[in-house]
Scaffold this active site. Structure first.
Site, PDB file in Angstrom:
ATOM      1  N   TYR A  52       0.827  -1.203   0.000  1.00  0.00           N
ATOM      2  CA  TYR A  52       0.000   0.000   0.000  1.00  0.00           C
ATOM      3  C   TYR A  52       0.863   1.256   0.000  1.00  0.00           C
ATOM      4  O   TYR A  52       1.796   1.395   0.790  1.00  0.00           O
ATOM      5  CB  TYR A  52      -0.920   0.033   1.232  1.00  0.00           C
ATOM      6  CG  TYR A  52      -1.635   1.353   1.373  1.00  0.00           C
ATOM      7  CD1 TYR A  52      -2.661   1.699   0.505  1.00  0.00           C
ATOM      8  CD2 TYR A  52      -1.248   2.291   2.333  1.00  0.00           C
ATOM      9  CE1 TYR A  52      -3.300   2.920   0.592  1.00  0.00           C
ATOM     10  CE2 TYR A  52      -1.878   3.513   2.431  1.00  0.00           C
ATOM     11  CZ  TYR A  52      -2.893   3.834   1.552  1.00  0.00           C
ATOM     12  OH  TYR A  52      -3.518   5.048   1.627  1.00  0.00           O
ATOM     13  N   HIS A  63      -3.600  16.479  -3.138  1.00  0.00           N
ATOM     14  CA  HIS A  63      -4.007  16.607  -1.737  1.00  0.00           C
ATOM     15  C   HIS A  63      -3.808  18.016  -1.180  1.00  0.00           C
ATOM     16  O   HIS A  63      -4.267  18.310  -0.071  1.00  0.00           O
ATOM     17  CB  HIS A  63      -3.247  15.603  -0.874  1.00  0.00           C
ATOM     18  CG  HIS A  63      -3.763  14.203  -0.988  1.00  0.00           C
ATOM     19  ND1 HIS A  63      -3.928  13.566  -2.192  1.00  0.00           N
ATOM     20  CD2 HIS A  63      -4.176  13.311  -0.037  1.00  0.00           C
ATOM     21  CE1 HIS A  63      -4.403  12.347  -1.983  1.00  0.00           C
ATOM     22  NE2 HIS A  63      -4.567  12.169  -0.690  1.00  0.00           N
ATOM     23  N   ASN A 109       1.382  11.622   5.549  1.00  0.00           N
ATOM     24  CA  ASN A 109       0.722  10.818   6.574  1.00  0.00           C
ATOM     25  C   ASN A 109       1.352  11.131   7.920  1.00  0.00           C
ATOM     26  O   ASN A 109       2.445  10.645   8.229  1.00  0.00           O
ATOM     27  CB  ASN A 109       0.875   9.331   6.252  1.00  0.00           C
ATOM     28  CG  ASN A 109      -0.366   8.731   5.630  1.00  0.00           C
ATOM     29  OD1 ASN A 109      -0.596   7.532   5.708  1.00  0.00           O
ATOM     30  ND2 ASN A 109      -1.181   9.553   5.017  1.00  0.00           N
ATOM     31  N   TYR A 115     -16.131  32.577  45.886  1.00  0.00           N
ATOM     32  CA  TYR A 115     -15.465  31.376  45.406  1.00  0.00           C
ATOM     33  C   TYR A 115     -14.324  31.698  44.437  1.00  0.00           C
ATOM     34  O   TYR A 115     -13.320  30.995  44.382  1.00  0.00           O
ATOM     35  CB  TYR A 115     -16.463  30.476  44.667  1.00  0.00           C
ATOM     36  CG  TYR A 115     -17.374  29.659  45.546  1.00  0.00           C
ATOM     37  CD1 TYR A 115     -17.388  29.806  46.934  1.00  0.00           C
ATOM     38  CD2 TYR A 115     -18.234  28.730  44.975  1.00  0.00           C
ATOM     39  CE1 TYR A 115     -18.234  29.055  47.726  1.00  0.00           C
ATOM     40  CE2 TYR A 115     -19.084  27.965  45.756  1.00  0.00           C
ATOM     41  CZ  TYR A 115     -19.086  28.129  47.136  1.00  0.00           C
ATOM     42  OH  TYR A 115     -19.923  27.383  47.902  1.00  0.00           O
ATOM     43  N   ARG A 139     -11.596  32.333  46.889  1.00  0.00           N
ATOM     44  CA  ARG A 139     -11.367  31.279  47.878  1.00  0.00           C
ATOM     45  C   ARG A 139     -11.030  29.942  47.218  1.00  0.00           C
ATOM     46  O   ARG A 139     -10.246  29.151  47.747  1.00  0.00           O
ATOM     47  CB  ARG A 139     -12.622  31.144  48.743  1.00  0.00           C
ATOM     48  CG  ARG A 139     -12.463  30.251  49.915  1.00  0.00           C
ATOM     49  CD  ARG A 139     -13.577  30.329  50.953  1.00  0.00           C
ATOM     50  NE  ARG A 139     -14.808  30.915  50.523  1.00  0.00           N
ATOM     51  CZ  ARG A 139     -16.005  30.325  50.672  1.00  0.00           C
ATOM     52  NH1 ARG A 139     -16.087  29.107  51.189  1.00  0.00           N
ATOM     53  NH2 ARG A 139     -17.109  30.943  50.315  1.00  0.00           N
ATOM     54  N   PHE A 182      -1.158   7.398  12.066  1.00  0.00           N
ATOM     55  CA  PHE A 182      -1.484   8.746  11.605  1.00  0.00           C
ATOM     56  C   PHE A 182      -2.732   9.309  12.276  1.00  0.00           C
ATOM     57  O   PHE A 182      -3.051  10.490  12.122  1.00  0.00           O
ATOM     58  CB  PHE A 182      -1.710   8.750  10.090  1.00  0.00           C
ATOM     59  CG  PHE A 182      -2.655   7.667   9.636  1.00  0.00           C
ATOM     60  CD1 PHE A 182      -3.993   7.681   9.996  1.00  0.00           C
ATOM     61  CD2 PHE A 182      -2.185   6.619   8.863  1.00  0.00           C
ATOM     62  CE1 PHE A 182      -4.856   6.680   9.590  1.00  0.00           C
ATOM     63  CE2 PHE A 182      -3.053   5.611   8.447  1.00  0.00           C
ATOM     64  CZ  PHE A 182      -4.398   5.644   8.813  1.00  0.00           C
ATOM     65  N   GLU A 237     -12.029   5.653   5.316  1.00  0.00           N
ATOM     66  CA  GLU A 237     -11.554   6.373   6.502  1.00  0.00           C
ATOM     67  C   GLU A 237     -12.792   6.763   7.307  1.00  0.00           C
ATOM     68  O   GLU A 237     -13.287   7.891   7.246  1.00  0.00           O
ATOM     69  CB  GLU A 237     -10.730   7.583   6.064  1.00  0.00           C
ATOM     70  CG  GLU A 237      -9.481   7.145   5.294  1.00  0.00           C
ATOM     71  CD  GLU A 237      -8.896   8.216   4.388  1.00  0.00           C
ATOM     72  OE1 GLU A 237      -9.408   9.358   4.411  1.00  0.00           O
ATOM     73  OE2 GLU A 237      -7.945   7.915   3.651  1.00  0.00           O
TER      74      GLU A 237
END
Length: 514
Positions: free
Chosen positions: A60, A90, A202, A286, A289, A334, A419
């Site tokens: 792959y 990409h 990746n 508060y 404190r 990844f 994915e």
């Protein structure tokens, strides 16, 4: 960085890079080299890839398509084209570009990861990436477009395009085409070989870079919150008894204990607090404190985030992984879930600092609570004083509540459902960055308000830490003698917090804060 830290060697396995070192490198002030073990590790890893191709194995990302197209085998003559096309196709990020510090850091984090020798790339490619940093050629990387699963695909593609002479870089603040920038620097584009394009994109380096820089600022903001709280306590003539050691010894949260230590140090030698030991006030609000408990929880959130981010910075997040024994494994390093979750926890913790700070501002400007002039104005009615800065603090704290919604619990399937679970890590990191800046602005408003409250007091000296903080503020923001254009004051207080000047002034008299 000390002299011994002057050079950072990337690719080392047994010597983690510190947060301060990463930040220095992000600022462009570092000297980087490669670990002495890197050339051999890269050679061995690359040989595994070459052997797989020679043996005709289907691997792959080496000789197949990507994602849903993983079942499409690619001929050996097209392997280089496959990798080049991967980067070009990409690089589809949108929105404004990341600032230079994020990009420099992401670039070096990517080098650090692939230089460890599990990515199957050549030494020449690693050197080409380092040459961008060394020549301060900062790739233009849009902020939006990553879902944080198969790595930060889109932004990482923009990050590495310049090594093949594509995309754009910032050079001395000017955006130029990468091919021209490389030529001007005496560099040449690199021709990618099998696996190398995938190895470059990746990974989790964008979310990790944003995360590390955000964490560094958040730590500074966290310490500033203690300074602001101590200043407000002095202005309101509150009690330091809730910070006494015995209280925090019986509830063993380290962040709570450390906050109480900080507050006691900041208040040491106060002439205000002892002078009001027997006043009629039974308890403080508060927001005063419970500061150790609230600030302490934020400290612990930051410590968790730091452990995750520094661990990730040392990790190999490539896919497939190439091991020296010849194994090439397609897995999921990844995936950004650890970073996404850590950044969500960070932003929740920092949001609480803004929430509690805004309440302390209300205590300062509300005369029904403070005993001080309404809105700390010198001539209330004619003047509004600090009425609207409290409104600004409320707006920012409210915005944080939306940004603090966890991105890590969201997921949108992508790549034809291959994915099918994603992390939204860059979204979590970007939102955390905004939460930190919003919170710093709220704390800046508290700082201005507390110092105005001290100006309304009886002339008694506050504690040594508060006194130093007062001097740092007054060096940039004049006392509020009458209404004036306040936006520059708010910006000055914000910068005082985030550039470290406030903390530096205080540390000169208290020593380091926890």
């Amino acid at each position: 960085m000390t002299a011994s830290d002057a050079q950072v060697f990337l690719g080392k396995i047994d010597s983690p890079v510190t947060l301060d070192q990463w930040v220095t490198l992000a600022q462009g002030g570092g000297d980087v080299g490669l670990s002495s073990s890197t050339p051999a590790a890269l050679h061995d890893s690359r040989q595994v890839v070459e052997d797989a191709i020679a043996d005709g194995r289907v691997v792959y990302g080496v000789n197949t398509g990507f994602g849903k197209l993983a079942n499409v085998q690619v001929g050996e003559e097209e392997l280089g084209t496959l990798q080049r096309n991967l980067l070009l196709s990409h690089a589809t990020g949108v929105g404004k570009p990341f600032d230079d510090q994020v990009v420099r850091l992401a670039l070096l984090l990517r080098v650090h990861s692939i230089a460890k020798g599990c990515s199957g790339v050549r030494l020449e490619l690693v050197e080409a990436l380092l040459n961008l940093y060394r020549n301060d050629l900062v790739p233009v990387v849009p902020e939006q477009g990553s879902v944080g699963a198969s790595g930060d695909l889109a932004p990482l593609a923009h990050l590495v395009l310049p090594v093949i002479g594509e995309g754009y870089v910032r050079r001395s603040g000017e955006v130029v085409h990468s091919a021209q920038a490389l030529t001007d620097a005496g560099l040449e584009p690199i021709v990618l070989k099998a696996k190398e394009g995938l190895a470059l994109i990746n990974g989790t380096q964008i979310m990790t870079a944003v995360g590390l820089l955000t964490l560094h600022r958040a730590q500074r903001v966290s310490r500033a919150a203690d300074i602001c709280c101590a200043s407000t306590l002095e202005a309101l003539q509150g009690s330091e008894r809730p910070y006494m050691p015995a209280v925090h010894e019986v509830r063993a949260h380290p962040g709570q204990r450390d906050t109480a230590i900080n507050l006691r140090s900041l208040l040491k030698d106060s002439k205000i607090i002892p002078g009001h030991a027997n006043c009629s006030k039974v308890q403080d609000a508060y927001s005063l404190r419970c500061a150790p408990q609230v600030h302490g929880a934020a400290k612990e959130a930051l410590r968790f985030a730091e452990s995750v981010l520094l661990r990730e910075a040392e990790s190999v997040t490539d896919n497939p992984l190439v091991f020296p024994d010849g194994e090439v494994v397609s897995a999921g390093n990844f995936h950004g879930q650890p970073i996404s979750q850590a950044m969500d926890i960070l932003k929740i913790g920092i949001s609480t600092l803004a929430n509690i700070s805004e309440r302390r501002v209300e205590n300062l400007v509300n005369p029904d609570i403070s005993g001080l002039p309404p809105f700390l104005a010198h001539n209330p009615g004619v003047e509004s004083g600090l009425m609207i800065p409290q409104v600004v603090a409320a707006a920012l704290a409210s915005e944080n509540k939306t940004l603090a919604h966890p991105a890590s619990v969201d997921t949108v399937p992508t790549s034809a459902n291959r994915e099918d679970h994603v992390s939204m890590g860059v979204t979590a990191a970007r939102h955390a960055r905004q939460v930190v800046d919003n919170s710093a602005r709220v704390l800046g408003i508290e700082l201005i308000s507390a110092m105005a409250g001290l100006d309304c007091g009886e002339g008694l000296e506050p504690g040594r830490g508060v006194r130093a903080a007062y001097g740092a503020v007054r060096a940039r923001v004049e006392p509020l003698d009458s209404d004036r254009f306040l936006a520059p004051d708010l910006e000055a207080a914000f910068q005082l917090l985030v550039d470290g000047s406030l903390e530096d002034a205080v540390l000169s008299v208290t020593g380091p804060l926890l």
